[in-house]
Every structure is written in C-alpha cells, then in structure tokens.
Design a protein around this motif. Structure first.
Motif, PDB file in Angstrom:
ATOM      1  N   GLY A 209      -2.378  -5.637  -1.649  1.00  0.00           N
ATOM      2  CA  GLY A 209      -2.007  -4.315  -1.164  1.00  0.00           C
ATOM      3  C   GLY A 209      -1.769  -3.329  -2.291  1.00  0.00           C
TER       4      GLY A 209
ATOM      5  N   SER B   8       1.054   4.026  -3.117  1.00  0.00           N
ATOM      6  CA  SER B   8       0.715   5.446  -2.947  1.00  0.00           C
ATOM      7  C   SER B   8       1.849   6.338  -3.439  1.00  0.00           C
ATOM      8  CB  SER B   8       0.383   5.746  -1.483  1.00  0.00           C
ATOM      9  OG  SER B   8       1.513   5.519  -0.668  1.00  0.00           O
TER      10      SER B   8
ATOM     11  N   ILE C  27       0.846  -1.204   0.000  1.00  0.00           N
ATOM     12  CA  ILE C  27       0.000   0.000   0.000  1.00  0.00           C
ATOM     13  C   ILE C  27       0.875   1.245   0.000  1.00  0.00           C
ATOM     14  CG2 ILE C  27      -1.644   1.333   1.392  1.00  0.00           C
ATOM     15  CD1 ILE C  27      -2.854  -1.365   2.257  1.00  0.00           C
TER      16      ILE C  27
ATOM     17  N   GLY D 184      -3.947   0.009  -2.778  1.00  0.00           N
ATOM     18  CA  GLY D 184      -3.298   1.312  -2.849  1.00  0.00           C
ATOM     19  C   GLY D 184      -3.721   2.141  -4.041  1.00  0.00           C
TER      20      GLY D 184
END
Length: 195
Positions: free
Chosen positions: A165, A138, A134, A169
């Motif tokens: 993940g 990002s 994540i 994200g």
C-alpha cells in the motif's frame, strides 16, 4: 441410484438380503483431463510480480543491493540514508498501525485501520492495512516526503499489504527492516490434553 439386491449367508446358514444404494460415478480419462485443465494454476496470484534473482545481484558489482559499511552515507534522491524518514508499521492480528517519523524518531503522522473507518474484525484484514497505507502515503507526499525507510514490527495479516500500500500510494521504499521481537524465553506451553 441403483438398487442392487445381494444375498448374504450368515454363520447360521440362513439366507437374508439387503438393499444397497450406490451411485455410479465414473470419470473417463478425457473428462478428468478437461477438468484438470480448467482448474487454475497454483501460483496464479503471483503472475506479473517482479522477481529478482539474488545470485545475479551478488555478482553484479555496479549496483549495491545489500547494506555495507558505507550505506549510511549513501545518497537517495539527494538525502543521506541516515536522514531519510522512517515509516513504522506495527502489525497485530487485530489491527495495523502506521506512523511516519523523522530520522530522529519524532512522530510526524500516524494512521491506523480503526481511524480509516474499519471496525471490529475488519481492522485486522490485509485490505484494511493496504487502504491505511495508501492513505498515509498520500498524506506524506502532500507534506513533501517522497522516500522512506520501512520498519515492520509484529506478526499479522497486514505485513506485506501495508508495504504494498505504501508503494501503491507513491512512496519510494529504499529499505525494509523487520524488527519483530523474538522471545528467547517463551511462556510455558499448555499442559497436554487428557484423553
């Protein structure tokens, strides 16, 4: 507990007695049915997951799900498949390392579970892999990357969690490749345990 005294006759025809302690547990059929009804279903964790029937995909010619000769020319969000960045996920039992490279293989960013703050045995967990994925997704979105190809290498608890993940994200995953190395000449097995 019930104290039951029984008589036992030995081979020498002497009489002796022993105290036997037992518990009296009896399940009525209704109690057992209630207990089984209250237990969770085996596949309770997969409720809500997206399921794709492969047979219908093969028969549906309008959408090409599997790669073919022309896949490298196919456009995804205006970018040819060959020029889409690659997210390499290297998984081991003790750690998960994610790095995003451009289509030529030049590393742009790298994150691992240790960098995220997980220490010792927690680095090898699937929660650590998901948090790291994540985080890197990002950062990738901040740099302007939206679609990636995923390449997974290794065996460990963070394989599926890292992919999930990346998706959580906000990255669009267009292909997942498993490039785990397979040894065709494995090391010699341990000798047999002597009993």
């Amino acid at each position: 507990m019930l104290n039951i005294t029984k008589l036992f006759i030995n081979n020498s025809m002497r009489l002796s007695h022993r105290s036997i302690y037992t518990t009296n547990i009896r399940f009525k059929t209704e109690d057992k049915k209630q207990m089984l009804a209250s237990m969770p279903v085996k596949d309770e964790g997969t409720v809500g997951e997206k399921v794709i029937d492969i047979d219908t995909l093969v028969s549906d010619k309008s959408f090409q799900r599997f790669p073919n000769i022309n896949t490298h020319k196919q456009l995804f969000n205006g970018i040819p498949f060959d020029e889409i960045p690659i997210c390499n996920v290297k998984v081991s039992p003790n750690n998960t390392i994610l790095n995003i490279t451009d289509h030529k293989g030049k590393t742009q960013m790298i994150r691992s579970c240790g960098v995220e703050g997980f220490k010792n045995t927690r680095k090898g967990t699937n929660i650590a892999a998901q948090a790291t994925a994540i985080s890197i997704s990002s950062r990738a979105i901040e740099r302007g990357l939206k679609t990636v190809r995923v390449r997974v290498q290794g065996i460990g608890p963070g394989r599926m969690s890292a992919i999930k993940g990346l998706q959580m994200g906000g990255l669009d995953i267009i292909s997942i490749t498993d490039s785990t190395r397979v040894s065709w000449n494995p090391p010699r097995p341990r000798k047999q345990k002597k009993l």
